[in-house]
Design a protein around this motif. Structure first.
Motif, PDB file in Angstrom:
ATOM      1  N   ALA A  31       0.825  -1.211   0.000  1.00 29.58           N
ATOM      2  CA  ALA A  31       0.000   0.000   0.000  1.00 29.58           C
ATOM      3  C   ALA A  31       0.859   1.261   0.000  1.00 29.58           C
ATOM      4  CB  ALA A  31      -0.941  -0.001   1.200  1.00 29.58           C
ATOM      5  N   GLY A  32       2.124   1.146   0.371  1.00 26.24           N
ATOM      6  CA  GLY A  32       3.038   2.286   0.336  1.00 26.24           C
ATOM      7  C   GLY A  32       3.624   2.527  -1.055  1.00 26.24           C
ATOM      8  N   SER A  33       3.299   1.674  -2.031  1.00 27.82           N
ATOM      9  CA  SER A  33       3.674   1.807  -3.444  1.00 27.82           C
ATOM     10  C   SER A  33       5.115   1.453  -3.771  1.00 27.82           C
ATOM     11  CB  SER A  33       3.388   3.220  -3.967  1.00 27.82           C
ATOM     12  OG  SER A  33       2.020   3.511  -3.858  1.00 27.82           O
ATOM     13  N   ASP A  34       5.911   0.964  -2.831  1.00 27.03           N
ATOM     14  CA  ASP A  34       7.313   0.640  -3.111  1.00 27.03           C
ATOM     15  C   ASP A  34       7.620  -0.813  -2.773  1.00 27.03           C
ATOM     16  OD1 ASP A  34       8.052   3.233  -3.849  1.00 27.03           O
ATOM     17  OD2 ASP A  34       8.582   3.785  -1.808  1.00 27.03           O
ATOM     18  N   VAL A  35       8.405  -1.461  -3.628  1.00 28.45           N
ATOM     19  CA  VAL A  35       9.088  -2.705  -3.294  1.00 28.45           C
ATOM     20  C   VAL A  35      10.559  -2.324  -3.267  1.00 28.45           C
ATOM     21  CG1 VAL A  35       9.623  -5.056  -4.006  1.00 28.45           C
ATOM     22  CG2 VAL A  35       7.328  -4.144  -4.382  1.00 28.45           C
ATOM     23  N   ARG A  36      11.189  -2.435  -2.107  1.00 30.94           N
ATOM     24  CA  ARG A  36      12.544  -1.933  -1.897  1.00 30.94           C
ATOM     25  C   ARG A  36      13.551  -3.079  -1.836  1.00 30.94           C
ATOM     26  NH1 ARG A  36      12.268   3.468   0.612  1.00 30.94           N
ATOM     27  NH2 ARG A  36      10.078   4.052   0.641  1.00 30.94           N
ATOM     28  N   PHE A  37      14.737  -2.839  -2.420  1.00 26.62           N
ATOM     29  CA  PHE A  37      15.807  -3.824  -2.442  1.00 26.62           C
ATOM     30  C   PHE A  37      16.982  -3.282  -1.633  1.00 26.62           C
ATOM     31  CE2 PHE A  37      13.271  -4.370  -6.232  1.00 26.62           C
ATOM     32  CZ  PHE A  37      13.020  -5.730  -6.223  1.00 26.62           C
ATOM     33  N   HIS A  38      17.266  -3.946  -0.507  1.00 25.85           N
ATOM     34  CA  HIS A  38      18.351  -3.544   0.388  1.00 25.85           C
ATOM     35  C   HIS A  38      19.458  -4.589   0.331  1.00 25.85           C
ATOM     36  CE1 HIS A  38      16.203  -0.448   2.922  1.00 25.85           C
ATOM     37  NE2 HIS A  38      15.202  -0.974   2.230  1.00 25.85           N
ATOM     38  N   ASN A  39      20.682  -4.159   0.598  1.00 25.08           N
ATOM     39  CA  ASN A  39      21.807  -5.058   0.773  1.00 25.08           C
ATOM     40  C   ASN A  39      22.490  -4.650   2.065  1.00 25.08           C
ATOM     41  OD1 ASN A  39      24.094  -6.628   0.675  1.00 25.08           O
ATOM     42  ND2 ASN A  39      24.710  -5.998  -1.369  1.00 25.08           N
TER      43      ASN A  39
END
Length: 167
Positions: free
Chosen positions: A47-55
């Motif tokens: 619902a926040g509109s982001d799929v985030r990729f962290h390392n």
């Protein structure tokens, strides 16, 4: 033989460990690789509109959406967006968007533009002026090109062949 043969209370679990996978709050963690294997689709609904990729805790990139469309974002300053694929068994970089140069696109091979009608297919706008240019190397090593432009309402066509310029 179960670890908890009798559940005597129904309530909220604050920490659940199954094998070496831990669920704690809104985090699912594992010390090694984690495989999600489903018989259907994997649906990510944020619902926040982001799929985030962290390392290692650092945000590297994300896929985001808004009413204008889908965005592919490189979040680290000047880090490129790179499209790679398997070409006959070898990993190939097909396209690099150079973010340190404002997104200049570098293709590994040819660019094929197919136009279904007679509309323009290649256009560059440089500070309000329109220009088109096609360049290549001649047999003598000089750069051959054809360019068309409109500058201040004046139309111009220029070509260069083997170092000789014509207007």
């Amino acid at each position: 033989t179960a670890a908890q043969p009798n559940i005597t209370s129904v309530g909220t679990l604050t920490n659940l460990v199954v094998d070496d996978i831990t669920i704690n709050g809104s985090t699912i963690s594992d010390a090694a690789d984690l495989t999600i294997d489903v018989g259907g689709d994997i649906i990510l609904d944020a619902a926040g509109s982001d799929v985030r990729f962290h390392n290692a805790g650092t945000l590297h990139g994300r896929i985001s959406t808004d009413s204008s469309g889908v965005w592919f974002i490189s979040d680290i300053s000047d880090k490129d967006i790179i499209f790679r694929g398997n070409d006959g068994g070898s990993m190939t970089t097909a396209l690099t968007l150079d973010m340190s140069e404002g997104g200049i696109a570098t293709f590994a091979a040819k660019i094929h533009i197919e136009v279904a009608d007679n509309t323009e297919f290649l256009k560059a706008t440089i500070t309000g002026n329109e220009a088109w240019a096609f360049k290549g190397a001649s047999g003598s090593g000089a750069t051959d090109y054809v360019s068309f432009g409109i500058s201040g309402g004046t139309q111009a066509m220029t070509w260069q062949e083997d170092g000789k310029v014509g207007i």
